[in-house]
Design a protein around this motif. Structure first.
Motif, mmCIF file in Angstrom:
data_model
loop_
_atom_site.group_PDB
_atom_site.id
_atom_site.type_symbol
_atom_site.label_atom_id
_atom_site.label_comp_id
_atom_site.label_asym_id
_atom_site.label_seq_id
_atom_site.Cartn_x
_atom_site.Cartn_y
_atom_site.Cartn_z
ATOM 1 N N PRO A 249 0.832 -1.217 0.000
ATOM 2 C CA PRO A 249 0.000 0.000 0.000
ATOM 3 C C PRO A 249 0.859 1.257 0.000
ATOM 4 C CG PRO A 249 0.036 -1.019 2.170
ATOM 5 C CD PRO A 249 0.729 -1.972 1.247
ATOM 6 N N SER A 250 0.379 2.291 -0.672
ATOM 7 C CA SER A 250 1.066 3.581 -0.685
ATOM 8 C C SER A 250 0.331 4.554 0.224
ATOM 9 C CB SER A 250 1.109 4.127 -2.115
ATOM 10 O OG SER A 250 -0.203 4.384 -2.569
ATOM 11 N N ASP A 251 0.884 5.774 0.352
ATOM 12 C CA ASP A 251 0.262 6.775 1.219
ATOM 13 C C ASP A 251 -1.154 7.097 0.763
ATOM 14 O OD1 ASP A 251 2.577 6.839 2.641
ATOM 15 O OD2 ASP A 251 3.405 8.574 1.569
ATOM 16 N N SER A 252 -1.363 7.107 -0.554
ATOM 17 C CA SER A 252 -2.693 7.431 -1.085
ATOM 18 C C SER A 252 -3.610 6.219 -1.125
ATOM 19 C CB SER A 252 -2.563 7.987 -2.507
ATOM 20 O OG SER A 252 -1.998 7.008 -3.366
ATOM 21 N N GLY A 253 -3.056 5.043 -0.834
ATOM 22 C CA GLY A 253 -3.855 3.837 -0.881
ATOM 23 C C GLY A 253 -3.952 3.234 -2.262
ATOM 24 N N LEU A 254 -3.416 3.903 -3.274
ATOM 25 C CA LEU A 254 -3.477 3.417 -4.642
ATOM 26 C C LEU A 254 -2.073 3.086 -5.128
ATOM 27 C CD1 LEU A 254 -5.999 5.984 -6.166
ATOM 28 C CD2 LEU A 254 -6.485 3.660 -5.389
ATOM 29 N N ARG A 255 -1.954 2.043 -5.866
ATOM 30 C CA ARG A 255 -0.669 1.628 -6.401
ATOM 31 C C ARG A 255 -0.878 1.259 -7.863
ATOM 32 N NH1 ARG A 255 4.197 2.665 -4.800
ATOM 33 N NH2 ARG A 255 3.794 1.985 -2.668
ATOM 34 N N PRO A 256 -0.011 1.716 -8.769
ATOM 35 C CA PRO A 256 -0.213 1.373 -10.176
ATOM 36 C C PRO A 256 -0.224 -0.136 -10.387
ATOM 37 C CG PRO A 256 1.899 2.491 -9.836
ATOM 38 C CD PRO A 256 1.186 2.518 -8.545
ATOM 39 N N PRO A 257 -0.989 -0.628 -11.358
ATOM 40 C CA PRO A 257 -1.074 -2.081 -11.611
ATOM 41 C C PRO A 257 0.293 -2.702 -11.845
ATOM 42 C CG PRO A 257 -2.734 -0.893 -12.871
ATOM 43 C CD PRO A 257 -1.843 0.143 -12.262
ATOM 44 N N ALA A 277 3.473 8.124 -18.705
ATOM 45 C CA ALA A 277 3.712 7.711 -20.087
ATOM 46 C C ALA A 277 2.490 7.065 -20.710
ATOM 47 C CB ALA A 277 4.889 6.738 -20.139
ATOM 48 N N GLY A 278 1.544 6.622 -19.881
ATOM 49 C CA GLY A 278 0.361 5.948 -20.408
ATOM 50 C C GLY A 278 0.685 4.603 -21.020
ATOM 51 N N SER A 279 1.642 3.880 -20.429
ATOM 52 C CA SER A 279 2.048 2.589 -20.992
ATOM 53 C C SER A 279 2.622 1.722 -19.881
ATOM 54 C CB SER A 279 3.088 2.782 -22.100
ATOM 55 O OG SER A 279 4.267 3.374 -21.567
ATOM 56 N N TRP A 280 2.825 0.449 -20.204
ATOM 57 C CA TRP A 280 3.460 -0.472 -19.278
ATOM 58 C C TRP A 280 4.968 -0.281 -19.303
ATOM 59 C CZ3 TRP A 280 0.732 -3.196 -15.875
ATOM 60 C CH2 TRP A 280 -0.596 -3.491 -16.153
ATOM 61 N N ASN A 281 5.571 -0.318 -18.118
ATOM 62 C CA ASN A 281 7.020 -0.233 -17.997
ATOM 63 C C ASN A 281 7.551 -1.605 -17.582
ATOM 64 O OD1 ASN A 281 9.688 0.888 -17.634
ATOM 65 N ND2 ASN A 281 9.298 0.785 -15.420
ATOM 66 N N MET A 282 8.460 -2.174 -18.397
ATOM 67 C CA MET A 282 9.051 -3.459 -18.047
ATOM 68 C C MET A 282 10.122 -3.226 -16.982
ATOM 69 S SD MET A 282 10.799 -6.387 -20.447
ATOM 70 C CE MET A 282 12.386 -5.539 -20.542
ATOM 71 N N PHE A 283 9.839 -3.716 -15.770
ATOM 72 C CA PHE A 283 10.719 -3.458 -14.644
ATOM 73 C C PHE A 283 11.963 -4.342 -14.710
ATOM 74 C CE2 PHE A 283 11.400 -3.924 -9.871
ATOM 75 C CZ PHE A 283 12.105 -2.742 -9.780
ATOM 76 N N TRP A 284 11.779 -5.645 -15.000
ATOM 77 C CA TRP A 284 12.913 -6.539 -15.197
ATOM 78 C C TRP A 284 12.475 -7.742 -16.016
ATOM 79 C CZ3 TRP A 284 12.172 -11.427 -13.276
ATOM 80 C CH2 TRP A 284 11.317 -11.578 -12.177
#
Length: 759
Positions: A249-257, A277-284
């Motif tokens: 959980p984040s401070d705002s209660g919302l976390r990006p998918p 960016a309005g797109s998916w970011n490949m983390f690893w």
């Protein structure tokens, strides 16, 4: 169905409570379906969708390149947005006739016209259907208990809330536009269940997370970032292991998918949504780089690592399947368009590359030209490498796979053999040689022809007079097979009648060549083998490609079985097979023997069924081999009198007593083989411990496994017999069925044994 229900703003104030009640009632109908009637309820049809309460996910019939699928996807996010697919193996050919039903007994059915494409297990009570904002599709009882959920059956995507166990795993899509199961899977690795492995074709592991240690996997350092998500591993290193993750959980209660996805190219990737960016970011992504994925580019395909098009054919080669190649499935690999090797072949410089598979021959050479001459002397040689520092030639044979570029600092450069001269070096003296050789050949051709005709007429007469004519078999010369096997240098097996060598024919096909070595060339066994399987073909019988009967040489040429004999996997120190593979081997072997007994023009009794004679191809399909002892009997006869043959431990009791045998002799041997398959061990070995000594039999000072195993199976203690290397990763219903069939087959009274068709 997916339009919001609205109340008019001028609703009378005298009915605010009733209006509010109907609003919530209709809103619930949008996200929940239940069955209370006696007929099916149509949930989805055509372009209709079924949304989660906050419209985060939607369920619908989605179209892809191979048809229409029942799928869950993110409602508003771009690709990759499909997180679950139901009917991966059975797409609907059209949208108009496809529908999702909920039956009165609580079963979900996806149909096309009257054909069921996919279904959940049948229940005995009405259930309601919900799509949750987590992306989980659930069937609920009246008390709200989850009866079935899509989270227990993930496809290629791992969402927060999904727990991966030994019973479920991720399987990649075939391509980015084809949701059918691809060749890559991610699963907990038995028998310890402390890590995940990526597998190619369910057989070859090419990357591992490493063991779970101090809250993360050794080979995934990205897991140490705590503010994105948290992992939980219940009961690690046990069959009850369950692994999942949740977003922090984040401070705002919302976390990006966030999601993990097993990509069609064989990488496991974590994606996070980037609002800006309005797109998916490949983390690893693992393994990294992409070219470490096994089988990605197939044979003679070069991995270049580009995300959009990672593979290309080696110079001088073409895609084996243009349609698959253009759609993004490169696993079929490439082929050389000119299959015939010749003196005009050359070599193309590949630079420093790595690759997998194939066989290598090491030769000490002074120059690369020397290596080229050595390679050109064999049609089976497909490439070479020369290390100038050590002066070592490496000549490669077979199908080479998974080419990838290496660091230019490597001192070894590889060259692939191509038609038409390649680099154009090393062929200037051949024109003169050809002229000289041609002149000599023209002078001697008449003499040679006459000698050959005389030899054929006189030398082969004795062989052909009583030899059964065989169709579809190639007659090889001894020199041709000597060249194909590089002088019979690569031994892959040895049996009672001869040695088996690996070879490669001029059409680049890999074969197994059995050289009969008994006195007299094993003439009797040779003729039995050719006569028996020369005219029959079955998916579970090893195919005979041809034979050589030249002078005293007797050789048989078979299709090559990449995974060797079943006996290799029945040793404690050897590799193990999963239960799924073992069950397929049991069924496939039975089909092959049943074909010999019941479907051939003449009934064929194999007479030597045992693990050494059950071979496994690249897909672990079982194929019965070695027909040197086989007996043919006409359909008008049920028995044949034969001298005792076969292998001790597999020979039926009636054969030892000297009576005429029937097909039930093979059934007995098959049952003995099944016991070894279940136990993952040989039938004859030293006693494992004192606890099993009282029930087994003694054979030459060694312990005999079948009596002990049969007694436990009859008593219902099948788990004591099962190979401990399987752990709990096996279908016990299938295990019990196979065990009971094995006991049924090894009864002393042949009349009590089943036929192979019944098996």
């Amino acid at each position: 169905m997916n339009k919001p229900f609205l109340l008019h703003s001028d609703a009378k104030s005298t009915m605010p409570i009733l209006s509010l009640f109907f609003f919530f009632f209709l809103l619930m109908l949008q996200h929940t379906f239940s069955t209370t009637s006696t007929s099916n309820t149509i949930i989805l049809q055509g372009n209709a969708t079924f949304q989660s309460p906050n419209a985060t996910f939607q369920l619908g019939l989605l179209g892809f390149s191979t048809g229409f699928y029942l799928a869950i996807r993110h409602t508003s996010l771009p690709t990759p947005n499909t997180v679950w697919v139901a009917n991966r193996r059975t797409p609907a050919p059209s949208l108009s006739s496809a529908a999702l039903h909920l039956t009165p007994s609580g079963q979900l059915l996806l149909t096309h016209n009257s054909t069921v494409l996919w279904a959940t297990p049948n229940r005995t009570e009405p259930l309601s259907l919900k799509l949750l904002d987590s992306g989980n599709l659930v069937l609920l009882t009246r008390r709200g208990v989850v009866s079935w959920q899509s989270f227990d059956h993930p496809t290629d995507t791992w969402l927060p809330g999904i727990n991966l166990t030994r019973f479920n795993s991720l399987t990649s899509w075939r391509t980015s536009s084809d949701p059918s199961p691809g060749p890559y899977s991610l699963r907990l690795t038995p028998p310890h269940y402390g890590q995940f492995d990526l597998f190619f074709n369910d057989a070859v592991s090419y990357w591992s997370t490493g063991n779970w240690t101090n809250g993360n996997f050794v080979n995934v350092p990205e897991m140490t970032i705590p503010y994105l998500y948290s992992f939980h591993f219940a009961n690690p290193f046990s069959p009850a292991a369950s692994f999942g993750f949740s977003e922090q959980p984040s401070d705002s209660g919302l976390r990006p998918p966030t999601m993990f996805r097993l990509d069609p190219f064989g990488q496991i990737r974590q994606y996070t949504w980037n609002d800006q960016a309005g797109s998916w970011n490949m983390f690893w992504a693992k393994p990294d780089p992409l070219c470490l994925v096994r089988g990605l580019c197939g044979t003679f395909g070069l991995c270049v690592g580009e995300p959009s098009k990672p593979c290309e054919c080696l110079a001088g080669f073409l895609p084996r399947d243009n349609r698959s190649w253009s759609s993004g499935d490169y696993t079929g690999g490439c082929y050389r368009p000119d299959a015939e090797c010749g003196t005009s072949d050359g070599f193309r410089d590949l630079g420093a590359v790595g690759f997998e598979f194939g066989n290598v021959s090491f030769v000490k050479g002074k120059s690369r030209r020397f290596c080229e001459r050595e390679c050109l002397g064999s049609c089976g040689c497909v490439g070479l490498a020369f290390d100038e520092g050590s002066g070592l030639c490496k000549n490669f044979y077979g199908s080479l796979s998974d080419f990838r570029n290496l660091s230019s600092s490597s001192g070894e450069v590889s060259y692939v053999r191509v038609p038409g001269g390649g680099s154009g070096r090393g062929f200037d003296r051949r024109v003169l040689s050809a002229v000289v050789i041609g002149s000599v050949a023209a002078f001697g051709v008449v003499l040679v022809t006459l000698l050959v005709l005389v030899k054929k007429r006189c030398g082969r007469r004795g062989f052909e007079e009583d030899f059964v004519p065989v169709l579809n078999l190639k007659v090889f010369s001894y020199k041709e097979l000597q060249l194909a096997t590089r002088g019979f240098s690569e031994k892959v097996g040895h049996g009672g009648f001869g040695t088996v060598f690996q070879g490669e024919l001029s059409d680049s096909s890999v074969v197994a060549v059995k050289r009969l070595e008994r006195p007299g060339g094993g003439e009797k066994e040779f003729r039995a083998e050719v006569s028996t399987i020369g005219n029959i073909q079955h998916v579970n019988l090893v195919r005979l490609r041809g034979f050589c009967s030249e002078n005293s040489h007797r050789l048989l040429v078979y299709e090559y079985m990449q995974n060797g004999a079943l006996s290799v996997y029945l040793r404690k120190e050897g590799p193990s097979l999963s239960w799924d593979v073992r069950f397929r081997v049991a069924v496939g072997t039975a089909k092959g023997i049943a074909y010999l007994h019941e479907e051939c023009r003449c009934c064929i009794i194999h007479c030597d069924i045992k693990p050494e004679n059950i071979l496994l191809d690249g897909d672990f399909t079982a194929k019965v081999s070695d027909f040197g002892l086989a007996k043919l009997i006409g359909r008008d006869f049920s028995r044949v009198l034969a001298t005792m043959r076969g292998t001790w431990g597999y020979v039926a009791p009636e054969w030892i007593s000297g009576v005429a045998i029937t097909t039930k002799a093979d059934v007995y041997s098959y049952g003995m083989t099944l016991l070894e398959l279940i136990g993952g061990r040989r039938n004859v070995e030293r006693p494992p411990s004192a606890e099993v000594g009282e029930s087994g039999g003694e054979m030459g000072g060694k312990w005999f496994f079948p009596p002990w195993a049969a007694q436990r199976i009859i008593e219902g203690n099948v788990s004591e017999v099962v190979d401990k290397r399987l752990g709990d990763v096996c279908n016990m219903e299938e295990v019990k069925r196979v065990a009971l069939v094995a006991v049924w087959c090894i009864q002393d009274d042949e009349a009590m044994r089943p036929t192979m068709g019944m098996v």
